[in-house]
Scaffold this active site. Structure first.
Site, PDB file in Angstrom:
ATOM      1  N   THR A  53      -1.440  -2.513  -4.502  1.00  0.00           N
ATOM      2  CA  THR A  53      -2.895  -2.550  -4.353  1.00  0.00           C
ATOM      3  C   THR A  53      -3.456  -1.173  -4.656  1.00  0.00           C
ATOM      4  O   THR A  53      -3.076  -0.182  -4.030  1.00  0.00           O
ATOM      5  CB  THR A  53      -3.284  -3.000  -2.940  1.00  0.00           C
ATOM      6  OG1 THR A  53      -2.868  -4.359  -2.762  1.00  0.00           O
ATOM      7  CG2 THR A  53      -4.781  -2.913  -2.732  1.00  0.00           C
TER       8      THR A  53
ATOM      9  N   LYS B 234      -2.806  -4.422  -8.590  1.00  0.00           N
ATOM     10  CA  LYS B 234      -3.793  -5.350  -8.038  1.00  0.00           C
ATOM     11  C   LYS B 234      -5.058  -4.568  -7.679  1.00  0.00           C
ATOM     12  O   LYS B 234      -5.017  -3.659  -6.845  1.00  0.00           O
ATOM     13  CB  LYS B 234      -3.228  -6.033  -6.788  1.00  0.00           C
ATOM     14  CG  LYS B 234      -4.175  -7.001  -6.099  1.00  0.00           C
ATOM     15  CD  LYS B 234      -3.491  -7.658  -4.900  1.00  0.00           C
ATOM     16  CE  LYS B 234      -4.427  -8.592  -4.152  1.00  0.00           C
ATOM     17  NZ  LYS B 234      -5.510  -7.863  -3.468  1.00  0.00           N
TER      18      LYS B 234
ATOM     19  N   TYR C 125       0.865  -1.176   0.000  1.00  0.00           N
ATOM     20  CA  TYR C 125       0.000   0.000   0.000  1.00  0.00           C
ATOM     21  C   TYR C 125       0.905   1.229   0.000  1.00  0.00           C
ATOM     22  O   TYR C 125       2.058   1.159   0.437  1.00  0.00           O
ATOM     23  CB  TYR C 125      -0.881   0.055   1.251  1.00  0.00           C
ATOM     24  CG  TYR C 125      -1.911  -1.038   1.355  1.00  0.00           C
ATOM     25  CD1 TYR C 125      -3.071  -1.010   0.592  1.00  0.00           C
ATOM     26  CD2 TYR C 125      -1.736  -2.100   2.242  1.00  0.00           C
ATOM     27  CE1 TYR C 125      -4.028  -2.013   0.697  1.00  0.00           C
ATOM     28  CE2 TYR C 125      -2.683  -3.110   2.357  1.00  0.00           C
ATOM     29  CZ  TYR C 125      -3.826  -3.052   1.582  1.00  0.00           C
ATOM     30  OH  TYR C 125      -4.760  -4.040   1.688  1.00  0.00           O
TER      31      TYR C 125
END
Length: 383
Positions: free
Chosen positions: A158, A248, A132
């Protein structure tokens, strides 16, 4: 060989439910809001029909595939899920050994309860790291450097979490109690402005000891995760690492095309295990749209809802290079430790091998779009 081993993921889930505290199981197994997408992630696979070929010599089945030049025994990757010490005292180290024994790539979660260095030293294997992006970019950059120095081979950014879905953290009294039990091993005191080492530390310090408005993790996430993250930041991330970058959280053709334009190494069709935006599409339903959009420019992976080897087969037929499996491996770890996590991967491999043989496919390269019929196919056939 042990007697009475579970014979499918569903049985491992039931064992995990018995082994875990109720709050831990509900958190791991839960989804956002009404949990519509959580149910659809699994149900959408059941609506895809296999179209087998017969009279094919399937005496030898080769499930191997490659990703970024690395050979995998099968197209099954261990997805990033955090807090494995909730399931077993050795946490992600046990999961890493299980994956390595199956020659499967493991993706280590940002919220791993074990340190990057400890997982890397637990066994010799190919591993990727999931990231992150923090408002304080130095935190993210430090994690990237640590992963790269430990030999991780790719970075999974992500991109579907500008903020945490609030429903996952309600009621606050439950979410605060469960997160007290989760240690995030990679958040050393010097790495965040709040000087936390584990989620449990959120019970004190800058947020105070009494919370009445949402969970403490939610407050921490809002204070640290960067909601301004945008496409321009892909260049920043590429500038600080030589690791190939996957995005992702892609579920639309529009974002898939932008990902290719941004120069990433691959995309992962994911809805965060149905833990972020409820009523987002089931990942297997979004897969073909994304595959068509990238048009072979980069590999496409998919996660969410995979419970059978036939699910893996269906995803490959719709264009995925590989699949990522999260909750089933966690269930295996909770039920039987490292041996359980390994057995889950082995079961899925075995089921995939049988599915390939019965569909007349001797290698994953022989699995094609013509081997499946989707809901859309059936509707079009009636027109």
């Amino acid at each position: 060989m042990e007697d009475n081993l579970p014979v499918n993921v569903r049985e491992y889930q039931e064992l995990a439910k018995k082994a875990l505290p109720k709050m831990a199981y509900d958190y791991i197994n839960g989804g956002a809001e009404d949990e519509h997408t959580l149910r659809e992630n699994i149900a959408a696979y059941t609506r895809i029909i296999l179209r087998p070929r017969v009279l094919v010599d399937v005496s030898k089945i080769d499930m191997s595939t490659t990703l970024l030049g690395y050979t995998m025994r099968s197209p099954i990757i261990v997805a990033p899920t955090g807090g494995h010490k909730l399931a077993h005292p050795e946490g992600e180290k046990a999961t890493a050994r299980a994956a390595a024994s199956c020659n499967a790539i493991m993706v280590l979660s940002f919220s791993s309860s074990c340190k990057i260095e400890d997982v890397a030293s637990s066994c010799n294997a190919i591993r990727f790291y999931q990231l992150y992006v923090y408002k304080n970019r130095n935190v993210s950059a430090t994690l990237v450097r640590r992963a790269e120095s430990c030999g991780f081979k790719a970075l999974l950014l992500t991109v579907d979490t500008p903020m945490l879905e609030k429903g996952i953290f309600y009621p606050a009294s439950i979410s605060n109690r469960i997160y007290t039990a989760i240690e995030i091993g990679n958040l050393a005191p010097q790495t965040t402005q709040f000087e936390i080492r584990s989620i449990g530390d959120l019970n004190s310090g800058p947020f105070g000891t009494t919370q009445t408005n949402g969970s403490q993790l939610e407050r921490f996430a809002r204070a640290t995760l960067d909601p301004s993250l945008s496409w321009k930041d892909i260049e920043w991330l590429k500038s600080i690492t030589s690791m190939p970058i996957f995005l992702k959280g892609i579920v639309t053709a529009e974002d898939a095309r932008r990902a290719v334009e941004a120069g990433v190494a691959g995309v992962i069709v994911s809805n965060h295990g149905a833990r972020q935006l409820d009523y987002a599409p089931a990942t297997i339903a979004a897969l073909e749209e994304v595959v068509r959009a990238v048009a072979g420019a980069v590999p496409v992976l998919v996660d969410g809802g995979i419970r059978r080897g036939t699910d893996v087969f269906k995803a490959l037929a719709l264009g995925a290079r590989a699949v990522m499996v999260g909750r089933p491996v966690f269930f295996g770890l909770a039920a039987r430790g490292e041996a359980g996590a390994r057995h889950v991967i082995e079961m899925l491999n075995g089921e995939l091998e049988v599915a390939m043989a019965l569909c007349g496919c001797r290698s994953v390269g022989e699995i094609t779009r013509s081997h499946v019929m989707t809901e859309g196919d059936r509707i079009r056939s009636l027109l």
